[in-house]
Design a protein around this motif. Structure first.
Motif, mmCIF file in Angstrom:
data_model
loop_
_atom_site.group_PDB
_atom_site.id
_atom_site.type_symbol
_atom_site.label_atom_id
_atom_site.label_comp_id
_atom_site.label_asym_id
_atom_site.label_seq_id
_atom_site.Cartn_x
_atom_site.Cartn_y
_atom_site.Cartn_z
ATOM 1 N N GLY A 19 0.823 -1.191 0.000
ATOM 2 C CA GLY A 19 0.000 0.000 0.000
ATOM 3 C C GLY A 19 0.864 1.251 0.000
ATOM 4 N N TRP A 20 0.576 2.162 0.917
ATOM 5 C CA TRP A 20 1.360 3.390 1.023
ATOM 6 C C TRP A 20 2.795 3.089 1.488
ATOM 7 C CZ3 TRP A 20 0.434 7.865 -1.123
ATOM 8 C CH2 TRP A 20 1.204 8.955 -0.759
ATOM 9 N N GLY A 21 3.024 1.866 1.931
ATOM 10 C CA GLY A 21 4.366 1.476 2.335
ATOM 11 C C GLY A 21 5.388 1.608 1.219
ATOM 12 N N TRP A 22 4.929 1.486 -0.034
ATOM 13 C CA TRP A 22 5.867 1.639 -1.153
ATOM 14 C C TRP A 22 6.343 3.086 -1.266
ATOM 15 C CZ3 TRP A 22 7.711 -2.774 -2.294
ATOM 16 C CH2 TRP A 22 6.903 -3.923 -2.271
ATOM 17 N N ALA A 23 5.469 4.043 -0.962
ATOM 18 C CA ALA A 23 5.883 5.454 -0.948
ATOM 19 C C ALA A 23 6.862 5.704 0.189
ATOM 20 C CB ALA A 23 4.657 6.359 -0.818
ATOM 21 N N VAL A 24 6.611 5.052 1.327
ATOM 22 C CA VAL A 24 7.531 5.176 2.463
ATOM 23 C C VAL A 24 8.887 4.575 2.102
ATOM 24 C CG1 VAL A 24 7.912 4.558 4.882
ATOM 25 C CG2 VAL A 24 5.618 5.141 4.101
ATOM 26 N N ALA A 25 8.879 3.488 1.332
ATOM 27 C CA ALA A 25 10.133 2.870 0.900
ATOM 28 C C ALA A 25 10.953 3.824 0.033
ATOM 29 C CB ALA A 25 9.846 1.576 0.135
ATOM 30 N N VAL A 26 10.282 4.558 -0.859
ATOM 31 C CA VAL A 26 10.979 5.557 -1.690
ATOM 32 C C VAL A 26 11.551 6.662 -0.806
ATOM 33 C CG1 VAL A 26 10.676 7.327 -3.471
ATOM 34 C CG2 VAL A 26 9.593 5.078 -3.743
ATOM 35 N N ALA A 27 10.757 7.100 0.178
ATOM 36 C CA ALA A 27 11.232 8.134 1.100
ATOM 37 C C ALA A 27 12.452 7.657 1.863
ATOM 38 C CB ALA A 27 10.117 8.530 2.065
ATOM 39 N N PHE A 28 12.427 6.395 2.307
ATOM 40 C CA PHE A 28 13.561 5.860 3.064
ATOM 41 C C PHE A 28 14.800 5.760 2.182
ATOM 42 C CE2 PHE A 28 15.820 2.070 4.940
ATOM 43 C CZ PHE A 28 16.341 2.767 6.011
ATOM 44 N N PHE A 29 14.612 5.420 0.912
ATOM 45 C CA PHE A 29 15.741 5.370 -0.031
ATOM 46 C C PHE A 29 16.445 6.726 -0.087
ATOM 47 C CE2 PHE A 29 17.615 5.964 -4.208
ATOM 48 C CZ PHE A 29 18.267 4.766 -4.452
ATOM 49 N N LEU A 30 15.667 7.803 -0.203
ATOM 50 C CA LEU A 30 16.250 9.145 -0.287
ATOM 51 C C LEU A 30 16.845 9.589 1.044
ATOM 52 C CD1 LEU A 30 13.539 10.896 -2.503
ATOM 53 C CD2 LEU A 30 15.853 10.244 -3.162
ATOM 54 N N VAL A 31 16.210 9.188 2.144
ATOM 55 C CA VAL A 31 16.767 9.506 3.457
ATOM 56 C C VAL A 31 18.120 8.827 3.637
ATOM 57 C CG1 VAL A 31 16.468 9.120 5.949
ATOM 58 C CG2 VAL A 31 14.573 10.012 4.598
ATOM 59 N N GLU A 32 18.242 7.587 3.182
ATOM 60 C CA GLU A 32 19.526 6.879 3.233
ATOM 61 C C GLU A 32 20.591 7.621 2.422
ATOM 62 O OE1 GLU A 32 21.049 4.225 4.426
ATOM 63 O OE2 GLU A 32 19.565 2.865 5.258
ATOM 64 N N VAL A 33 20.204 8.119 1.257
ATOM 65 C CA VAL A 33 21.135 8.882 0.419
ATOM 66 C C VAL A 33 21.673 10.096 1.174
ATOM 67 C CG1 VAL A 33 21.285 10.378 -1.622
ATOM 68 C CG2 VAL A 33 20.160 8.152 -1.792
ATOM 69 N N CYS A 34 20.774 10.793 1.850
ATOM 70 C CA CYS A 34 21.121 12.075 2.475
ATOM 71 C C CYS A 34 21.700 11.942 3.882
ATOM 72 C CB CYS A 34 19.894 12.980 2.519
ATOM 73 S SG CYS A 34 19.295 13.452 0.882
ATOM 74 N N THR A 35 21.642 10.755 4.481
ATOM 75 C CA THR A 35 22.201 10.586 5.829
ATOM 76 C C THR A 35 23.460 9.732 5.765
ATOM 77 O OG1 THR A 35 20.641 8.733 6.215
ATOM 78 C CG2 THR A 35 19.984 10.919 6.992
ATOM 79 N N TYR A 36 23.308 8.427 5.830
ATOM 80 C CA TYR A 36 24.470 7.537 5.794
ATOM 81 C C TYR A 36 25.270 7.691 4.506
ATOM 82 C CZ TYR A 36 23.334 4.852 10.006
ATOM 83 O OH TYR A 36 23.115 4.462 11.301
ATOM 84 N N GLY A 37 24.569 7.881 3.379
ATOM 85 C CA GLY A 37 25.253 7.984 2.097
ATOM 86 C C GLY A 37 26.208 9.158 2.030
ATOM 87 N N THR A 38 25.734 10.340 2.424
ATOM 88 C CA THR A 38 26.600 11.527 2.386
ATOM 89 C C THR A 38 27.661 11.466 3.486
ATOM 90 O OG1 THR A 38 24.965 12.728 3.724
ATOM 91 C CG2 THR A 38 24.862 13.008 1.348
ATOM 92 N N LEU A 39 27.291 10.953 4.653
ATOM 93 C CA LEU A 39 28.247 10.882 5.761
ATOM 94 C C LEU A 39 29.450 10.016 5.395
ATOM 95 C CD1 LEU A 39 28.968 11.560 8.693
ATOM 96 C CD2 LEU A 39 27.582 9.597 9.415
ATOM 97 N N LYS A 40 29.182 8.875 4.765
ATOM 98 C CA LYS A 40 30.264 7.966 4.397
ATOM 99 C C LYS A 40 31.051 8.448 3.181
ATOM 100 C CE LYS A 40 28.300 3.788 6.448
ATOM 101 N NZ LYS A 40 27.878 2.388 6.234
ATOM 102 N N SER A 41 30.529 9.450 2.475
ATOM 103 C CA SER A 41 31.248 10.012 1.336
ATOM 104 C C SER A 41 32.189 11.143 1.742
ATOM 105 C CB SER A 41 30.253 10.546 0.289
ATOM 106 O OG SER A 41 29.406 9.522 -0.174
ATOM 107 N N LEU A 42 32.083 11.609 2.984
ATOM 108 C CA LEU A 42 32.882 12.750 3.422
ATOM 109 C C LEU A 42 34.363 12.432 3.561
ATOM 110 C CD1 LEU A 42 30.524 14.419 6.073
ATOM 111 C CD2 LEU A 42 30.882 15.049 3.676
ATOM 112 N N GLY A 43 34.728 11.143 3.471
ATOM 113 C CA GLY A 43 36.141 10.777 3.490
ATOM 114 C C GLY A 43 36.907 11.408 2.335
ATOM 115 N N VAL A 44 36.186 11.823 1.287
ATOM 116 C CA VAL A 44 36.796 12.512 0.148
ATOM 117 C C VAL A 44 37.485 13.802 0.607
ATOM 118 C CG1 VAL A 44 36.255 13.723 -2.012
ATOM 119 C CG2 VAL A 44 35.178 11.527 -1.513
ATOM 120 N N PHE A 45 36.951 14.406 1.684
ATOM 121 C CA PHE A 45 37.470 15.691 2.148
ATOM 122 C C PHE A 45 38.476 15.561 3.288
ATOM 123 C CE2 PHE A 45 32.975 16.606 0.828
ATOM 124 C CZ PHE A 45 33.291 17.259 -0.362
#
Length: 410
Positions: A19-45
């Motif tokens: 149901g609406w859980g699929w929309a929540v799944a998309v939201a969680f995908f983007l939240v992962e990008v902006c939290t753990y994803g960006t945090l673990k990419s900061l090693g570049v700096f």
């Protein structure tokens, strides 16, 4: 709120299947990008910050450690606010804080300023955005929970795969400060993710009267439940999470500098993060399929992945040539994907705490992890500063992962 309930939950608990859980799944995908994803990419700096502020590895690594610590230490606060005001406003506030912290860090005049902007402000925002979203997603699914959360959590891996080389190239043209402004602006998308969330009510099935009377009232289930600290299974599982966190962040932080110290060109070294991330995507997807099919306890599958991850961390310190590092990055990414995408949703399994207690216990679980998140990167940084060998940081990660395997087995 969506109150439509479908049968199929474990132990008599009714949960929707999609149901609406699929929309929540998309939201969680983007939240992962902006939290753990960006945090673990900061090693570049990492090298840029060391040169800009004239600081050591260990001093700079505190930026990431404080962020991880605040991220996990404030988990009880995040869940209490979510249970009091709802998931949506808390995640929206998280998006504002993440973006604000990253953008203001671009104007730092010292490493201490970044301790506040990235460490405290962005760390708090990450917690407010991540925990309510993953908790809500787990409540929308039962039979497909492992698969859906694994796929949705791959946002972290996609972010690292894309951000590491992109940020490395971008900083050559606009510098690391403007890179952080661009990154912080992108992270504001979490605000939109929060608006997508639609909470549900988890209700027990009307099975037997005795079983129903043993169920926790809804309000009690939604509060933080420190009574889980009396549960032996939860204690050992929390200790597993505590020690495993030592190996969750330092490898991504130090892999670029490790590669450069072993003769890999700087531009090529940044792609090591992309190798990790690409393999991590396959790890997350495959573990979801495996957990949906295995007849044994899912925690046993998790244990096997943790043991193999520990062995890979040891291998990092032993290899000294390009292709050996590539293989280690691929294996680390794969097994890291299997562990990181399942260890929080695994709380919903009946041999840990179960779906009814997940919303109230996840904050306690992540809070316990916070102390290892604070110690992990600086511990690796101290070992690097003392030994002058970036491989030493991976030994501390392997030691933590080994202890976590013992706790999970118990």
């Amino acid at each position: 709120n969506s109150n439509s309930i479908a049968n199929g939950g474990p132990c008599g608990v009714q949960v929707p299947e999609g149901g609406w859980g699929w929309a929540v799944a998309v939201a969680f995908f983007l939240v992962e990008v902006c939290t753990y994803g960006t945090l673990k990419s900061l090693g570049v700096f990492l090298q840029d910050l060391m040169e800009e502020f004239g600081e050591s590895n260990s001093r700079v690594s505190w930026v990431f450690s404080i962020c991880v610590f605040v991220f996990t230490f404030t988990a009880p606060l995040s869940m209490m606010l979510s249970n009091r005001f709802g998931f949506r406003p808390v995640v929206v506030m998280g998006g504002i804080l993440i973006s604000l912290g990253t953008i203001t860090s671009a104007f730092s005049s010292s490493i201490n300023d970044m301790y506040i902007s990235v460490g405290v402000v962005s760390g708090l925002g990450c917690c407010f955005a991540f925990l309510p979203t993953v908790t809500l997603l787990a409540q929308y699914f039962s039979r497909q929970r492992a698969l859906v959360t694994s796929v949705a959590s791959s946002g972290e891996s996609f972010a690292i795969f894309a951000f590491a080389p992109a940020l490395f190239a971008l900083k050559k043209h606009i510098g690391w400060r403007y890179c952080l402004v661009v990154l912080g602006t992108f992270q504001a998308s979490v605000i939109g993710c929060g608006l997508l969330l639609r909470p549900i009510i988890i209700e027990p099935e009307p099975l037997k009267e005795a079983q129903h009377s043993d169920s926790l009232p809804l309000k009690q289930r939604m509060r933080l439940d420190f009574s889980v600290l009396k549960d032996g299974a939860f204690i050992w599982y929390s200790l597993f999470g505590l020690f495993a966190t030592l190996g969750f962040f330092a490898p991504q932080l130090y892999i670029i500098e490790l590669s450069k110290s072993r003769g890999v060109e700087a531009g090529v070294a940044s792609y090591m993060l992309s190798v990790m991330a690409g393999a991590e995507i396959f790890g997350r997807l495959s573990i979801g399929v495996v957990l949906n099919k295995v007849p044994c306890r899912k925690t046993l599958v998790l244990l096997g992945c943790v043991i193999l991850l520990c062995l890979v961390l040891v291998a990092f310190a032993l290899v000294w040539e390009f292709w050996g590092l590539v293989v280690c990055c691929a294996l680390y990414g794969y097994f890291m994907g299997t562990v990181s995408s399942t260890h929080i949703p695994m709380l919903a399994e009946e041999d840990v705490v179960g779906i009814e207690k997940m919303a109230s216990s996840v904050g306690v679980y992540v809070f316990i992890q916070s102390f290892a998140g604070l110690a992990g990167p600086p511990l690796g940084g101290v070992l690097v500063d003392v030994t002058k060998n970036y491989g030493a940081a991976f030994y501390s990660c392997a030691a933590g992962m080994g202890l976590s395997a013992i706790c999970l087995a118990l």
